[in-house]
Design an enzyme around this catalytic site. Structure first.
Site, short mmCIF file in Angstrom:
data_model
loop_
_atom_site.label_atom_id
_atom_site.label_comp_id
_atom_site.label_asym_id
_atom_site.label_seq_id
_atom_site.Cartn_x
_atom_site.Cartn_y
_atom_site.Cartn_z
N HIS A 161 -2.42 -3.20 4.68
CA HIS A 161 -1.63 -2.28 5.50
C HIS A 161 -2.22 -2.23 6.91
O HIS A 161 -2.86 -1.28 7.31
CB HIS A 161 -1.54 -0.88 4.87
CG HIS A 161 -2.84 -0.22 4.56
ND1 HIS A 161 -3.82 -0.78 3.78
CD2 HIS A 161 -3.32 1.02 4.91
CE1 HIS A 161 -4.84 0.06 3.68
NE2 HIS A 161 -4.57 1.14 4.38
N HIS A 221 -9.13 -1.98 7.39
CA HIS A 221 -10.19 -0.99 7.57
C HIS A 221 -11.58 -1.58 7.88
O HIS A 221 -12.52 -0.81 8.06
CB HIS A 221 -10.33 -0.06 6.35
CG HIS A 221 -9.28 0.99 6.23
ND1 HIS A 221 -9.31 2.16 6.93
CD2 HIS A 221 -8.15 1.04 5.51
CE1 HIS A 221 -8.25 2.90 6.63
NE2 HIS A 221 -7.51 2.23 5.78
N HIS A 270 -13.23 1.98 3.76
CA HIS A 270 -12.17 2.84 4.28
C HIS A 270 -12.58 3.16 5.72
O HIS A 270 -12.66 2.25 6.53
CB HIS A 270 -11.97 4.10 3.42
CG HIS A 270 -10.75 4.86 3.84
ND1 HIS A 270 -10.82 6.12 4.42
CD2 HIS A 270 -9.45 4.54 3.83
CE1 HIS A 270 -9.61 6.53 4.74
NE2 HIS A 270 -8.74 5.60 4.39
N HIS A 328 0.83 -1.21 0.00
CA HIS A 328 0.00 0.00 0.00
C HIS A 328 0.86 1.25 0.00
O HIS A 328 1.65 1.48 0.92
CB HIS A 328 -0.90 0.02 1.23
CG HIS A 328 -2.02 1.00 1.14
ND1 HIS A 328 -3.24 0.70 0.59
CD2 HIS A 328 -2.10 2.29 1.53
CE1 HIS A 328 -4.03 1.77 0.63
NE2 HIS A 328 -3.35 2.76 1.19
N GLU A 356 -8.95 1.55 -2.52
CA GLU A 356 -9.07 1.61 -1.06
C GLU A 356 -10.42 2.16 -0.65
O GLU A 356 -10.60 3.36 -0.51
CB GLU A 356 -7.95 2.46 -0.45
CG GLU A 356 -7.93 2.39 1.07
CD GLU A 356 -6.82 3.21 1.69
OE1 GLU A 356 -6.49 2.96 2.86
OE2 GLU A 356 -6.29 4.12 1.01
N ASP A 364 2.16 1.94 3.79
CA ASP A 364 1.23 3.08 3.85
C ASP A 364 1.96 4.41 3.65
O ASP A 364 1.48 5.47 4.06
CB ASP A 364 0.46 3.12 5.17
CG ASP A 364 -0.94 3.71 5.04
OD1 ASP A 364 -1.31 4.15 3.93
OD2 ASP A 364 -1.66 3.75 6.04
N ASP A 391 0.30 5.54 -1.15
CA ASP A 391 -0.68 6.54 -1.56
C ASP A 391 -0.09 7.67 -2.39
O ASP A 391 -0.64 8.78 -2.42
CB ASP A 391 -1.38 7.13 -0.33
CG ASP A 391 -2.48 6.23 0.20
OD1 ASP A 391 -3.51 6.10 -0.47
OD2 ASP A 391 -2.28 5.64 1.28
#
Length: 422
Positions: free
Chosen positions: A236, A215, A169, A39, A142, A305, A41
């Site tokens: 993650h 999540h 999420h 993961h 995600e 992450d 971003d």
């Protein structure tokens, strides 16, 4: 006192020599086995900082992110699941469009930097990129709100290269509860998965899409582990026993992930490592050790992450630092087999197993039963297909007056025809 300083120098040199040996061995193993991170971003940072104008950013020189191409090379990052993330406030509005924009930016990153990135959708692609010394670039969406409760959208995203969906999420969707229900800050809506949520799981198995349980609520974790025919991932998340944050994975679930032949990819976010604003590399390694102790080395991976969190541990400041964490595992006595598993072999095994389940379900037809309309009804949604049309072409269940009223309400609360957007 000369003898004291001599002894101190010998100890220091011995320690540095041991550190160098571990780092050298880490780099050797990383040249033999692809490091796969679950993961990152960076695509969201391109959205935030440049509004997805890739022409205005140079990924070779950018310094406002945890990730750039030189850091990727230094970190020996062989494969990355780039996150196609959009916030929860897009739900019921323009989540699909916003997510497609993020999928597009990942494709464009690969097109713009072909010498560094290779778009990938399979275990075979990852190995091919590794041979070519490129970073295999996969897509993970995600948040289940990104498919707008549509199995058709799920299938389209798979065709666009999406290979995992994080079911939630930090908000409930019309079909699944998120991790916040376990904190008491958000009420459960579905007692885990709704009937449509179970359809989503089965369709993901049929497609060959990884099911990501980062999540979600603990109830959802266990329901999916019961229902899925394929292994699952936590892309993650870290160990709950070491940091009692509901984004982490309890020991009982770690054991079930082992039994399902899945994987937990350890998150580097300080708040999930130590449940505080500070953390260090050694404390991240503690999570690797704990997961290995509870569930075995075959269920462990890296899920940094990076670029999705505000705080990262000392010693893991950016993607260039992966070899230092691998060296720390070696210092703690991890053997070559265990390290290679964590680097990438565990995730490759999971991905191959998901592909095998997909191939075993080729005779199954796509699920085309939609979510019940009352579960997604709102002023920003039409109801075409749910109800028969009358002889004027309008839904028999909604007169033109009702439709006009819904449009008026949407306009009134937002002040424009775009009020259904955030």
């Amino acid at each position: 006192m000369w003898w004291f300083w001599t002894l101190w120098a010998v100890v220091a040199l011995t320690h540095c020599s041991a550190m160098d040996r571990n780092k050298d061995k880490a780099l050797k193993l990383m040249k033999q086995t692809p490091l796969i991170d679950g993961h990152n971003d960076l695509p969201w940072q391109i959205r935030k900082q440049f509004n997805n104008q890739l022409s205005k950013v140079d990924l070779n020189t950018i310094q406002t992110t945890h990730t750039n191409i030189p850091k990727i090379k230094e970190g020996h990052l062989a494969a990355q699941f780039w996150s196609a993330y959009v916030p929860c406030d897009t739900q019921h509005k323009d989540a699909v469009r916003q997510t497609l924009d993020q999928i597009d930016i990942i494709h464009r990153m690969c097109d713009a930097y072909p010498e560094s990135f290779m778009f990938a959708t399979s275990s075979q692609d990852i190995m091919e990129a590794f041979i070519q010394n490129k970073t295999a670039s996969l897509i993970g969406v995600e948040g289940g709100h990104s498919i707008d409760s549509s199995l058709g959208i799920l299938r389209i995203m798979y065709r666009l290269g999406v290979r995992y969906l994080t079911l939630t999420h930090s908000c409930n969707t019309p079909w699944v509860d998120n991790w916040k229900v376990d904190t008491g800050t958000e009420a459960p809506v579905h007692n885990g998965l709704s009937p449509f949520g179970k359809q989503v799981i089965k369709e993901m198995n049929r497609l060959g899409m990884l099911i990501d349980l980062a999540h979600v609520s603990e109830k959802v974790m266990n329901q999916v582990l019961d229902l899925s025919k394929a292994p699952v991932i936590f892309s993650h998340s870290s160990a709950y026993s070491l940091c009692q944050h509901k984004r982490n994975v309890p020991d009982a679930v770690l054991k079930r992930v082992r039994d399902k032949a899945g994987i937990v990819m350890v998150n580097f976010y300080n708040d999930y490592v130590t449940c505080s604003q500070t953390a260090n590399l050694s404390q991240v390694a503690d999570h690797f050790d704990h997961i290995k102790k509870v569930a075995g080395h075959t269920v462990i991976g890296f899920g940094s992450d990076y670029d999705g969190v505000r705080r990262v541990p000392k010693g893991l400041e950016d993607v260039s630092k992966f070899p230092d964490l691998v060296a720390e595992l070696l210092r703690r006595g991890w053997n070559d087999t265990e390290v290679r598993g964590a680097l990438g072999e565990n995730l490759l095994r999971v991905l191959k197993d998901v592909e095998r389940v997909r191939d075993s379900l080729t005779k199954d037809q796509p699920d085309d039963v939609p979510i019940p309309y009352e579960q997604v009804e709102n002023a920003c949604r039409t109801n075409y297909g749910y109800f028969p049309l009358d002889n004027t072409g309008h839904s028999a269940s909604q007169s033109p007056l009702v439709l006009a009223l819904a449009t008026l309400l949407c306009w009134f609360f937002g002040g424009s025809s775009y009020s259904c957007r955030p």
